[in-house]
Design a protein around this motif. Structure first.
Motif, PDB file in Angstrom:
ATOM      1  N   ASP A 253       0.839  -1.194   0.000  1.00 23.30           N
ATOM      2  CA  ASP A 253       0.000   0.000   0.000  1.00 23.30           C
ATOM      3  C   ASP A 253       0.879   1.251   0.000  1.00 23.30           C
ATOM      4  OD1 ASP A 253      -2.128  -1.679   0.057  1.00 23.30           O
ATOM      5  OD2 ASP A 253      -2.790  -1.177   2.091  1.00 23.30           O
TER       6      ASP A 253
ATOM      7  N   ASP B   4       0.276   3.979   1.690  1.00 29.75           N
ATOM      8  CA  ASP B   4      -0.055   4.883   2.800  1.00 29.75           C
ATOM      9  C   ASP B   4       0.904   4.813   3.986  1.00 29.75           C
ATOM     10  OD1 ASP B   4      -0.693   2.410   3.729  1.00 29.75           O
ATOM     11  OD2 ASP B   4      -2.841   2.767   3.957  1.00 29.75           O
TER      12      ASP B   4
ATOM     13  N   SER C  19       1.764   2.271   5.632  1.00 29.22           N
ATOM     14  CA  SER C  19       1.407   1.277   6.647  1.00 29.22           C
ATOM     15  C   SER C  19       2.325   0.054   6.568  1.00 29.22           C
ATOM     16  CB  SER C  19      -0.063   0.868   6.528  1.00 29.22           C
ATOM     17  OG  SER C  19      -0.349   0.399   5.234  1.00 29.22           O
TER      18      SER C  19
ATOM     19  N   ARG D  28      -2.041   4.256   8.712  1.00 30.29           N
ATOM     20  CA  ARG D  28      -1.716   5.099   7.549  1.00 30.29           C
ATOM     21  C   ARG D  28      -1.271   6.478   8.050  1.00 30.29           C
ATOM     22  NH1 ARG D  28      -4.219   6.963   3.369  1.00 30.29           N
ATOM     23  NH2 ARG D  28      -5.083   5.029   2.582  1.00 30.29           N
TER      24      ARG D  28
HETATM   25 MG   LIG Z   1      -3.964   1.169   3.976  1.00 28.62          MG
END
Ligand SMILES: [Mg+2]
Ligand SMILES: Nc1nc2c(ncn2[C@@H]2O[C@H](COP(=O)(O)OP(=O)(O)OP(=O)(O)O)[C@@H](O)[C@H]2O)c(=O)[nH]1
Length: 230
Positions: free
Chosen positions: A85, A87, A89, A202
């Motif tokens: 991802d 973000d 994370s 995130r």
């Molecule tokens: Mg995410």
């Protein structure tokens, strides 16, 4: 001496994640031979960021994250794809752990797991706890149906053999793509393993997954994948 980049296509689906990508992209240098940003039609300058970091930049068909992953896989030229991802994370240091069992010929799909000791930073709001409960319930249902012993079946941080991904003929347009990928791989008899990976909240922006709107979609997808002919 720095290690050679892995023979991996690192695929990052994103939609309006420029603030996160600005911090993430410099941390990805030299890890994978191919870096693919699949953009869900962002309006925040994502294209320029991808170009500045030498990443391949693709637009998805505007249908969601699953659509984005399929567009990335169609473009991938390395034998292993890693999905991450945008973000912040996920920890780039975990990428080799995900890819290595496949590169060593010991697995076909490797799922990151927050439940196997890597997710010590994991903190959750009420809605995230609801999602976690949903994830655990789905993981249990998958284990019952497929005879597996997974702990975190919905984690988007994962690696797969590129040829397997193409065989699976994924169709999910939204966040159910991981559920579909996991169940189709298990039911095909592919070697699916988990490794501990980190999971952070995130950094900027908001989740694109709504439990109330998308929750029923996950159940529907599970039932469909239980009975779908191989
Ligand atoms: Mg995410
Ligand atoms: N290409 C593409 N990527 C998307 C789309 N929707 C979401 N994404 C990306 O898919 C990844 C996962 O989506 P998130 O919104 O983080 O969903 P989540 O991880 O379940 O939610 P958080 O708990 O907030 O992290 C992120 O990098 C998103 O930017 C889309 O329509 N197209």
């Amino acid at each position: 001496m720095a290690a050679d980049p892995l023979p991996v296509s690192l695929i990052i689906p994103c939609r309006n994640e420029a603030a996160n990508l600005e911090a993430l992209l410099p941390r990805l240098t030299g890890i994978a031979r191919e870096l693919i940003i699949v953009d869900g039609h962002s309006t925040d300058g994502t294209h320029a960021l991808a170009a500045a970091h030498g990443a391949a930049y693709l637009l998805d068909n505007g249908r969601g994250k699953g659509d984005g992953l399929r567009v990335g896989v169609a473009h991938a030229s390395e034998p292993v794809c890693v999905f991450m991802d945008a973000d912040l994370s996920h920890d780039p240091a975990d990428i080799p752990k995900l890819a290595q069992p496949i590169l060593d010929g010991q697995a076909d799909l490797v799922l990151g797991s927050r439940m196997r000791g890597g997710g010590d930073e994991f903190v959750a709001t009420f809605f995230e706890l609801v999602r976690l409960a949903g994830n655990m319930g789905l993981t249990w249902l998958i284990n019952v149906r497929c005879g597996s012993r997974l702990s975190d079946s919905q984690n988007g941080f994962r690696a797969a053999r590129t040829s397997l991904l193409r065989e699976l003929k994924l169709t999910s347009d939204r966040h159910t793509v991981e559920l579909e990928m996991t169940m189709r791989a298990l039911r095909k008899g592919a070697r699916v393993v988990e490794v501990a990976t980190h999971e952070y909240p995130r950094r900027f922006g908001r989740s694109s997954l709504s439990v109330t709107r998308q929750g029923p979609l996950f159940l529907w997808c599970y039932l469909r994948e239980c009975v779908r002919p191989l």
